[in-house]
Motif scaffolding. Structure first.
Motif, PDB file in Angstrom:
ATOM      1  N   ARG A 233      -4.857 -10.200  35.499  1.00 50.82           N
ATOM      2  CA  ARG A 233      -4.533 -11.289  34.575  1.00 50.82           C
ATOM      3  C   ARG A 233      -5.714 -11.611  33.662  1.00 50.82           C
ATOM      4  O   ARG A 233      -5.550 -11.812  32.463  1.00 50.82           O
ATOM      5  CB  ARG A 233      -4.114 -12.543  35.357  1.00 50.82           C
ATOM      6  CG  ARG A 233      -2.862 -12.363  36.192  1.00 50.82           C
ATOM      7  CD  ARG A 233      -2.295 -13.702  36.659  1.00 50.82           C
ATOM      8  NE  ARG A 233      -3.207 -14.471  37.475  1.00 50.82           N
ATOM      9  CZ  ARG A 233      -3.317 -14.354  38.794  1.00 50.82           C
ATOM     10  NH1 ARG A 233      -2.582 -13.453  39.449  1.00 50.82           N
ATOM     11  NH2 ARG A 233      -4.155 -15.122  39.485  1.00 50.82           N
ATOM     12  N   LEU A 234      -6.915 -11.640  34.228  1.00 47.07           N
ATOM     13  CA  LEU A 234      -8.080 -12.027  33.440  1.00 47.07           C
ATOM     14  C   LEU A 234      -8.469 -10.968  32.415  1.00 47.07           C
ATOM     15  O   LEU A 234      -9.074 -11.300  31.392  1.00 47.07           O
ATOM     16  CB  LEU A 234      -9.266 -12.313  34.366  1.00 47.07           C
ATOM     17  CG  LEU A 234      -9.123 -13.544  35.257  1.00 47.07           C
ATOM     18  CD1 LEU A 234     -10.395 -13.772  36.061  1.00 47.07           C
ATOM     19  CD2 LEU A 234      -8.780 -14.792  34.435  1.00 47.07           C
ATOM     20  N   VAL A 235      -8.139  -9.705  32.670  1.00 45.15           N
ATOM     21  CA  VAL A 235      -8.492  -8.663  31.706  1.00 45.15           C
ATOM     22  C   VAL A 235      -7.713  -8.836  30.407  1.00 45.15           C
ATOM     23  O   VAL A 235      -8.099  -8.307  29.353  1.00 45.15           O
ATOM     24  CB  VAL A 235      -8.242  -7.258  32.311  1.00 45.15           C
ATOM     25  CG1 VAL A 235      -6.759  -6.922  32.304  1.00 45.15           C
ATOM     26  CG2 VAL A 235      -9.037  -6.192  31.567  1.00 45.15           C
ATOM     27  N   LEU A 236      -6.631  -9.614  30.439  1.00 44.82           N
ATOM     28  CA  LEU A 236      -5.816  -9.861  29.249  1.00 44.82           C
ATOM     29  C   LEU A 236      -6.280 -11.077  28.465  1.00 44.82           C
ATOM     30  O   LEU A 236      -5.800 -11.312  27.351  1.00 44.82           O
ATOM     31  CB  LEU A 236      -4.358 -10.057  29.657  1.00 44.82           C
ATOM     32  CG  LEU A 236      -3.702  -8.883  30.391  1.00 44.82           C
ATOM     33  CD1 LEU A 236      -2.352  -9.294  30.954  1.00 44.82           C
ATOM     34  CD2 LEU A 236      -3.542  -7.692  29.461  1.00 44.82           C
ATOM     35  N   VAL A 237      -7.205 -11.846  29.028  1.00 45.49           N
ATOM     36  CA  VAL A 237      -7.640 -13.077  28.374  1.00 45.49           C
ATOM     37  C   VAL A 237      -8.302 -12.819  27.019  1.00 45.49           C
ATOM     38  O   VAL A 237      -8.004 -13.526  26.038  1.00 45.49           O
ATOM     39  CB  VAL A 237      -8.577 -13.875  29.308  1.00 45.49           C
ATOM     40  CG1 VAL A 237      -9.279 -14.996  28.553  1.00 45.49           C
ATOM     41  CG2 VAL A 237      -7.779 -14.453  30.474  1.00 45.49           C
ATOM     42  N   PRO A 238      -9.228 -11.838  26.884  1.00 43.81           N
ATOM     43  CA  PRO A 238      -9.875 -11.651  25.571  1.00 43.81           C
ATOM     44  C   PRO A 238      -8.905 -11.423  24.422  1.00 43.81           C
ATOM     45  O   PRO A 238      -9.069 -12.001  23.344  1.00 43.81           O
ATOM     46  CB  PRO A 238     -10.775 -10.428  25.806  1.00 43.81           C
ATOM     47  CG  PRO A 238     -11.072 -10.447  27.261  1.00 43.81           C
ATOM     48  CD  PRO A 238      -9.823 -10.959  27.903  1.00 43.81           C
ATOM     49  N   VAL A 293      -4.369 -20.947  32.508  1.00 44.62           N
ATOM     50  CA  VAL A 293      -3.001 -20.580  32.883  1.00 44.62           C
ATOM     51  C   VAL A 293      -2.938 -19.176  33.494  1.00 44.62           C
ATOM     52  O   VAL A 293      -2.339 -18.998  34.559  1.00 44.62           O
ATOM     53  CB  VAL A 293      -2.042 -20.719  31.678  1.00 44.62           C
ATOM     54  CG1 VAL A 293      -0.693 -20.074  31.984  1.00 44.62           C
ATOM     55  CG2 VAL A 293      -1.842 -22.184  31.332  1.00 44.62           C
ATOM     56  N   PRO A 294      -3.543 -18.146  32.892  1.00 44.87           N
ATOM     57  CA  PRO A 294      -3.545 -16.836  33.559  1.00 44.87           C
ATOM     58  C   PRO A 294      -4.251 -16.858  34.916  1.00 44.87           C
ATOM     59  O   PRO A 294      -3.795 -16.218  35.863  1.00 44.87           O
ATOM     60  CB  PRO A 294      -4.287 -15.929  32.567  1.00 44.87           C
ATOM     61  CG  PRO A 294      -4.127 -16.587  31.257  1.00 44.87           C
ATOM     62  CD  PRO A 294      -4.105 -18.051  31.531  1.00 44.87           C
ATOM     63  N   ALA A 295      -5.365 -17.575  34.993  1.00 44.11           N
ATOM     64  CA  ALA A 295      -6.113 -17.592  36.243  1.00 44.11           C
ATOM     65  C   ALA A 295      -5.341 -18.277  37.363  1.00 44.11           C
ATOM     66  O   ALA A 295      -5.363 -17.840  38.517  1.00 44.11           O
ATOM     67  CB  ALA A 295      -7.457 -18.279  36.032  1.00 44.11           C
ATOM     68  N   LEU A 296      -4.635 -19.360  37.048  1.00 45.56           N
ATOM     69  CA  LEU A 296      -3.938 -20.159  38.056  1.00 45.56           C
ATOM     70  C   LEU A 296      -2.435 -19.907  38.078  1.00 45.56           C
ATOM     71  O   LEU A 296      -1.698 -20.669  38.715  1.00 45.56           O
ATOM     72  CB  LEU A 296      -4.198 -21.651  37.785  1.00 45.56           C
ATOM     73  CG  LEU A 296      -5.659 -22.084  37.726  1.00 45.56           C
ATOM     74  CD1 LEU A 296      -5.760 -23.557  37.360  1.00 45.56           C
ATOM     75  CD2 LEU A 296      -6.372 -21.813  39.042  1.00 45.56           C
ATOM     76  N   LEU A 297      -1.987 -18.855  37.432  1.00 43.71           N
ATOM     77  CA  LEU A 297      -0.564 -18.631  37.218  1.00 43.71           C
ATOM     78  C   LEU A 297       0.299 -18.731  38.478  1.00 43.71           C
ATOM     79  O   LEU A 297       1.330 -19.407  38.471  1.00 43.71           O
ATOM     80  CB  LEU A 297      -0.358 -17.265  36.550  1.00 43.71           C
ATOM     81  CG  LEU A 297       1.069 -16.911  36.142  1.00 43.71           C
ATOM     82  CD1 LEU A 297       1.615 -17.916  35.147  1.00 43.71           C
ATOM     83  CD2 LEU A 297       1.116 -15.509  35.534  1.00 43.71           C
TER      84      LEU A 297
END
Length: 392
Positions: A233-238, A293-297
């Motif tokens: 999930r976090l790799v999609l944040v940037p 939101v991605p981190a705590l999804l």
């Protein structure tokens, strides 16, 4: 009249005599200018560029096929970084067609993938030293799962590509290995009917392919399961942050202009002070929607992403702007809270295209519900922000 003898007399040296003449310079030494460049690669073709991931060409019954490297080099890693940051991501693709890994022969497996460069790189680096043929489909530079949903990774594209490269003349077997996530766009029955090749559904992740092939094209339960871990999930944040950056800059410009409007018509000091507060609301909303939101999804309540964005932004906004209550009016605090939650809600909803938690119909339904509420919240925030200086 006697004419002169115009014929030149031969001036040959006596037998056994060696003439001491200056020797011609070697090829590597130029008579002028810089030294000569290295000779051309035997793999170069007129009008074509030898790409960094191609190491040579192999001759086959269907013509020369580029042999690709199984290890990613720095140009591949740099391209991956650019794609992860959303820089020219739509054009990060390779030419569709046939490639090979290692000493592929008529009995080597045929692995099918998309022409999105990240998908192509994941496949060739995961298969490693195994000999295989890579059949790359024209998915318009879209990854496997999204292309299958959009219809660019389709039965017709697969059948046409098999026929275009002459695959039946290249391999003795009649089997294509497709990633499991391509299943929404491909009918195995129609592929068999129109091309003569049967489809074997491979694992979800490319790095499980060597085990899949070694086990006789069989997958375990874990290899069939779609995961969406914290790292995934976090790799999609940037890229999510880059997607909203243009809108964020426009919102900053508008908020700074609106912040200067007051009883004195326009104030530069108010524009700066109140503009920074508005910028903090937008920035906090983006961080809440695109990072938290991605981190705590998995732990956020509800199914709708626009609500998840509000759940993440509201506690942060109350804490952050509540500390400024003594220096700001009720209307200003209300405007900042509304703007922060609206931005976070919209940004979180943008993440629906990167998660297995949603479906296309569900996303459309959520947009019809969420976007009007987000627009109303931003309109209310703007009204409160403009009215605040007149009632402070």
């Amino acid at each position: 009249m006697n004419l002169p003898d115009l014929r030149k007399k031969e001036n040959r040296p006596p037998a056994g005599m060696v003439l001491d003449l200056p020797m011609a310079p070697p090829e590597e030494t130029a008579c002028c200018g810089p030294p000569a460049s290295p000779p051309s690669s035997p793999d170069e073709r007129p009008g074509y560029k030898l790409l960094p991931f191609v190491e040579s060409f192999t001759e086959t019954p269907v013509g020369p096929v580029p042999r690709v490297k199984p290890v990613l080099a720095w140009p591949d890693l740099f391209g991956t970084l650019r794609a992860r940051l959303g820089i020219d991501r739509n054009n990060y693709k390779v030419a569709p067609g046939l490639y090979c890994l290692g000493a592929a022969d008529a009995d080597s497996p045929v692995l099918v993938t998309a022409n999105y460069k990240l998908s192509f790189d994941a496949l060739r680096s995961s298969v490693g030293p195994l000999a295989a043929w890579l059949l790359v489909l024209d998915t318009r530079g879209i990854n496997v799962w999204c292309a299958a949903g959009k219809g660019t990774l389709s039965t017709s594209e697969l059948v046409n590509r098999v026929q275009a490269v002459g695959l039946e003349r290249l391999v003795r077997h009649r089997r294509l290995v497709l990633p499991q996530l391509a299943a929404p766009g491909v009918s195995a029955f129609k592929v068999k009917k129109h091309s003569g090749f049967e489809v074997a559904w491979g694992p979800v992740r490319a790095h499980d392919l060597p085990g899949f092939l070694a086990a006789g094209s069989r997958c375990g339960e874990q290899e069939r399961r779609v995961t969406f871990s914290l790292a995934e999930r976090l790799v999609l944040v940037p890229v999510e942050l880059m997607l909203v950056m243009k809108a964020f800059l426009v919102a900053l410009l508008v908020s700074f202009v609106l912040s200067g409007i007051g009883p004195g018509i326009f104030s530069l000091s108010a524009m700066w002070q109140r503009g920074l507060a508005a910028a903090s609301a937008f920035g906090l909303g983006i961080v809440a929607g695109a990072v938290l939101v991605p981190a705590l999804l998995p732990w956020l309540p509800g199914r709708s992403f626009f609500l998840k964005g509000i759940f993440c932004a509201l506690p942060l906004a109350l804490l952050f702007f509540g500390l400024q209550a003594a220096a700001a009016s009720f209307l200003e605090i209300s405007a900042l809270l509304l703007a922060c939650c609206a931005v976070s809600s919209y940004t979180a909803m943008n993440f629906t295209g990167a998660t297995p938690f949603t479906s296309p119909s569900g996303v459309e339904k959520e947009m019809r519900r969420g976007m009007p509420l987000q627009a109303l919240a931003l309109l209310a925030a703007a009204c409160c922000w403009l009215a605040a200086p007149f009632f402070f």
